[in-house]
Design a protein around this motif. Sequence first.
Motif, PDB file in Angstrom:
ATOM      1  N   LEU A 166       6.754  20.977  -2.876  1.00  0.00           N
ATOM      2  CA  LEU A 166       5.940  20.240  -3.584  1.00  0.00           C
ATOM      3  C   LEU A 166       4.589  20.297  -2.921  1.00  0.00           C
ATOM      4  O   LEU A 166       4.271  19.794  -1.774  1.00  0.00           O
ATOM      5  N   PRO A 167       3.525  20.802  -3.029  1.00  0.00           N
ATOM      6  CA  PRO A 167       2.069  20.893  -2.598  1.00  0.00           C
ATOM      7  C   PRO A 167       1.715  19.686  -1.803  1.00  0.00           C
ATOM      8  O   PRO A 167       1.656  19.077  -2.315  1.00  0.00           O
ATOM      9  N   VAL A 168       1.044  20.109  -0.635  1.00  0.00           N
ATOM     10  CA  VAL A 168      -0.131  19.163   0.124  1.00  0.00           C
ATOM     11  C   VAL A 168      -1.093  19.377   0.076  1.00  0.00           C
ATOM     12  O   VAL A 168      -1.042  20.440   0.584  1.00  0.00           O
ATOM     13  N   THR A 169      -2.480  18.992  -0.321  1.00  0.00           N
ATOM     14  CA  THR A 169      -3.573  19.092   0.063  1.00  0.00           C
ATOM     15  C   THR A 169      -4.345  18.988   1.344  1.00  0.00           C
ATOM     16  O   THR A 169      -3.873  17.511   1.624  1.00  0.00           O
ATOM     17  N   VAL A 170      -4.097  19.326   2.329  1.00  0.00           N
ATOM     18  CA  VAL A 170      -4.419  18.794   4.093  1.00  0.00           C
ATOM     19  C   VAL A 170      -5.960  18.918   4.092  1.00  0.00           C
ATOM     20  O   VAL A 170      -6.924  19.830   3.881  1.00  0.00           O
ATOM     21  N   ILE A 171      -6.902  17.750   4.988  1.00  0.00           N
ATOM     22  CA  ILE A 171      -7.778  17.695   5.632  1.00  0.00           C
ATOM     23  C   ILE A 171      -8.383  18.274   6.497  1.00  0.00           C
ATOM     24  O   ILE A 171      -7.542  17.461   7.453  1.00  0.00           O
ATOM     25  N   PRO A 172      -8.813  19.225   6.776  1.00  0.00           N
ATOM     26  CA  PRO A 172      -9.183  19.658   7.602  1.00  0.00           C
ATOM     27  C   PRO A 172      -9.399  18.475   9.215  1.00  0.00           C
ATOM     28  O   PRO A 172     -10.692  18.200   8.780  1.00  0.00           O
ATOM     29  N   GLY A 173      -8.558  18.697  10.372  1.00  0.00           N
ATOM     30  CA  GLY A 173      -9.728  17.656  11.388  1.00  0.00           C
ATOM     31  C   GLY A 173      -9.202  16.173  10.775  1.00  0.00           C
ATOM     32  O   GLY A 173      -9.795  15.402  11.365  1.00  0.00           O
ATOM     33  N   ALA A 199       7.887  17.730   1.901  1.00  0.00           N
ATOM     34  CA  ALA A 199       7.958  18.659   0.695  1.00  0.00           C
ATOM     35  C   ALA A 199       7.933  19.300   0.231  1.00  0.00           C
ATOM     36  O   ALA A 199       8.382  20.099  -0.410  1.00  0.00           O
ATOM     37  N   ARG A 200       9.018  20.528   1.539  1.00  0.00           N
ATOM     38  CA  ARG A 200       8.978  21.600   1.297  1.00  0.00           C
ATOM     39  C   ARG A 200       9.672  21.898   0.459  1.00  0.00           C
ATOM     40  O   ARG A 200      10.327  22.166  -0.699  1.00  0.00           O
ATOM     41  N   PRO A 201      11.247  21.078   0.273  1.00  0.00           N
ATOM     42  CA  PRO A 201      12.539  21.349  -0.342  1.00  0.00           C
ATOM     43  C   PRO A 201      12.172  21.186  -1.859  1.00  0.00           C
ATOM     44  O   PRO A 201      12.868  21.201  -2.606  1.00  0.00           O
ATOM     45  N   GLN A 202      11.142  20.276  -1.671  1.00  0.00           N
ATOM     46  CA  GLN A 202      10.821  19.507  -3.775  1.00  0.00           C
ATOM     47  C   GLN A 202      10.050  20.640  -4.406  1.00  0.00           C
ATOM     48  O   GLN A 202       9.462  20.883  -4.879  1.00  0.00           O
ATOM     49  N   VAL A 245       1.462  10.250  11.260  1.00  0.00           N
ATOM     50  CA  VAL A 245       2.694  10.715  10.737  1.00  0.00           C
ATOM     51  C   VAL A 245       2.196  12.308  10.894  1.00  0.00           C
ATOM     52  O   VAL A 245       1.419  12.699   9.964  1.00  0.00           O
ATOM     53  N   PRO A 246       2.769  12.750  11.445  1.00  0.00           N
ATOM     54  CA  PRO A 246       2.348  14.079  11.656  1.00  0.00           C
ATOM     55  C   PRO A 246       2.567  15.345  10.012  1.00  0.00           C
ATOM     56  O   PRO A 246       3.477  14.747   9.587  1.00  0.00           O
ATOM     57  N   LEU A 247       1.733  16.152  10.783  1.00  0.00           N
ATOM     58  CA  LEU A 247       1.963  17.017   9.283  1.00  0.00           C
ATOM     59  C   LEU A 247       3.013  17.421   9.040  1.00  0.00           C
ATOM     60  O   LEU A 247       3.360  17.433   7.949  1.00  0.00           O
ATOM     61  N   ALA A 248       3.572  17.784  10.143  1.00  0.00           N
ATOM     62  CA  ALA A 248       5.006  18.675  10.384  1.00  0.00           C
ATOM     63  C   ALA A 248       5.805  17.781   9.242  1.00  0.00           C
ATOM     64  O   ALA A 248       6.458  18.914   8.926  1.00  0.00           O
ATOM     65  N   ARG A 281       1.608   7.650 -15.212  1.00  0.00           N
ATOM     66  CA  ARG A 281       0.690   9.083 -15.128  1.00  0.00           C
ATOM     67  C   ARG A 281       0.507  10.207 -14.564  1.00  0.00           C
ATOM     68  O   ARG A 281      -0.521  10.910 -14.313  1.00  0.00           O
ATOM     69  N   GLN A 282      -0.025   9.344 -13.380  1.00  0.00           N
ATOM     70  CA  GLN A 282      -0.917   9.991 -12.090  1.00  0.00           C
ATOM     71  C   GLN A 282       0.194   9.429 -10.972  1.00  0.00           C
ATOM     72  O   GLN A 282       0.868   7.743 -10.890  1.00  0.00           O
ATOM     73  N   LEU A 283      -0.254   9.729 -10.361  1.00  0.00           N
ATOM     74  CA  LEU A 283       0.479   9.681  -8.935  1.00  0.00           C
ATOM     75  C   LEU A 283       0.067  10.711  -7.623  1.00  0.00           C
ATOM     76  O   LEU A 283      -0.774  11.564  -7.499  1.00  0.00           O
ATOM     77  N   VAL A 284      -0.678   9.310  -6.402  1.00  0.00           N
ATOM     78  CA  VAL A 284      -1.044   9.651  -5.786  1.00  0.00           C
ATOM     79  C   VAL A 284      -0.802   9.264  -3.804  1.00  0.00           C
ATOM     80  O   VAL A 284      -0.948   7.891  -3.912  1.00  0.00           O
ATOM     81  N   LEU A 285       0.222   9.942  -2.903  1.00  0.00           N
ATOM     82  CA  LEU A 285       0.313   9.649  -2.075  1.00  0.00           C
ATOM     83  C   LEU A 285      -0.700   9.943  -0.283  1.00  0.00           C
ATOM     84  O   LEU A 285      -0.607  11.299  -1.054  1.00  0.00           O
ATOM     85  N   VAL A 286      -1.398   9.402  -0.178  1.00  0.00           N
ATOM     86  CA  VAL A 286      -2.161   9.593   1.213  1.00  0.00           C
ATOM     87  C   VAL A 286      -1.391   9.266   2.229  1.00  0.00           C
ATOM     88  O   VAL A 286      -0.804   7.965   2.225  1.00  0.00           O
ATOM     89  N   GLY A 287      -1.294  10.134   2.890  1.00  0.00           N
ATOM     90  CA  GLY A 287      -0.830   9.704   4.599  1.00  0.00           C
ATOM     91  C   GLY A 287       0.382   9.719   4.636  1.00  0.00           C
ATOM     92  O   GLY A 287       1.423   8.107   5.275  1.00  0.00           O
ATOM     93  N   THR A 288       1.409  10.117   3.550  1.00  0.00           N
ATOM     94  CA  THR A 288       2.761   9.794   3.561  1.00  0.00           C
ATOM     95  C   THR A 288       3.785   9.506   4.289  1.00  0.00           C
ATOM     96  O   THR A 288       3.662  10.462   5.111  1.00  0.00           O
ATOM     97  N   ALA A 289       4.483   8.701   4.799  1.00  0.00           N
ATOM     98  CA  ALA A 289       5.276   7.575   5.930  1.00  0.00           C
ATOM     99  C   ALA A 289       6.372   8.788   5.724  1.00  0.00           C
ATOM    100  O   ALA A 289       7.770   7.665   5.784  1.00  0.00           O
ATOM    101  N   ALA A 290       6.522   9.625   6.424  1.00  0.00           N
ATOM    102  CA  ALA A 290       7.676  11.128   6.381  1.00  0.00           C
ATOM    103  C   ALA A 290       8.712   9.974   7.436  1.00  0.00           C
ATOM    104  O   ALA A 290       9.205  11.332   7.561  1.00  0.00           O
ATOM    105  N   THR A 291       7.783   9.464   8.772  1.00  0.00           N
ATOM    106  CA  THR A 291       7.855  10.014   9.777  1.00  0.00           C
ATOM    107  C   THR A 291       8.734   8.702  10.501  1.00  0.00           C
ATOM    108  O   THR A 291      10.916   9.435  10.408  1.00  0.00           O
ATOM    109  N   ARG A 292       9.287   8.201   9.887  1.00  0.00           N
ATOM    110  CA  ARG A 292      10.050   6.139   9.686  1.00  0.00           C
ATOM    111  C   ARG A 292      10.851   6.078   8.762  1.00  0.00           C
ATOM    112  O   ARG A 292      11.279   4.936   8.871  1.00  0.00           O
ATOM    113  N   PHE A 293      10.156   6.623   7.582  1.00  0.00           N
ATOM    114  CA  PHE A 293      10.884   6.361   6.274  1.00  0.00           C
ATOM    115  C   PHE A 293      11.157   7.021   5.496  1.00  0.00           C
ATOM    116  O   PHE A 293      11.175   7.977   5.648  1.00  0.00           O
TER     117      PHE A 293
END
Length: 226
Positions: A192-199, A187-190, A178-181, A142-154
Amino acid sequence: MLQGPVGVIECLEDLPALHPGEAPRGVAVIAHPHPLFAGTMDNKVVQTLARAFVQCGWRAVRFNFRGVGATEGAHDAGRGELQDLLAVIAHATQGGNTVTTVAPGAPDAAHAPVPLALAGFSFGSFVVSHAIEALGPQQTPRQLVLVGTAATRFNVAPVPQALHARTLVLHGEQDDTVPLADVMNWARPQTLPVTVIPGGSHFFHGQLPLLRSLVVRHLHAESHSF
């Protein structure tokens, strides 16, 4: 404690404050960061996610992956951890208000599954992404929350399009683990929005109240939209 694929899985459950006769909105299962880098269910981000779900009326279940704390087994690079997560989901969604110690075997099929939410931090987000694939459309969260998504090594699985409107992806602008880039490239090919917390750093030092408020806002918005 509950029975998992290779032995006991250690869990903690937080319950919302409800009026008499009121039921939780569902159960949120939360996966912790990398076991080999001190990740446990007591991680501050994981606790913050649990508090956000409880504040919004959900039961929150966090657990230790194999080889962590009192959970039996050894680290398995995500493969076994996926099976651990699926076992916790199966037990947590089979009715009732608490996760309790159970004997080995399948959960009680007499109980209808309760609404499910999934959340993961870092390595936990990687495992959660593949749990969605394994659960299939019959048990879409029903809900999905992903934080600091480990897209670098996995190899983080893409989020199904049908789930995008109910998904919150949060990332720190200055995450040096996990660099934001890398998350944007995932996320870009999907689209899929990403909410960025400044700093924000990987562990959101000094920004956990903001993290919690963003999750709560997302959960409240969903409750008025679906």
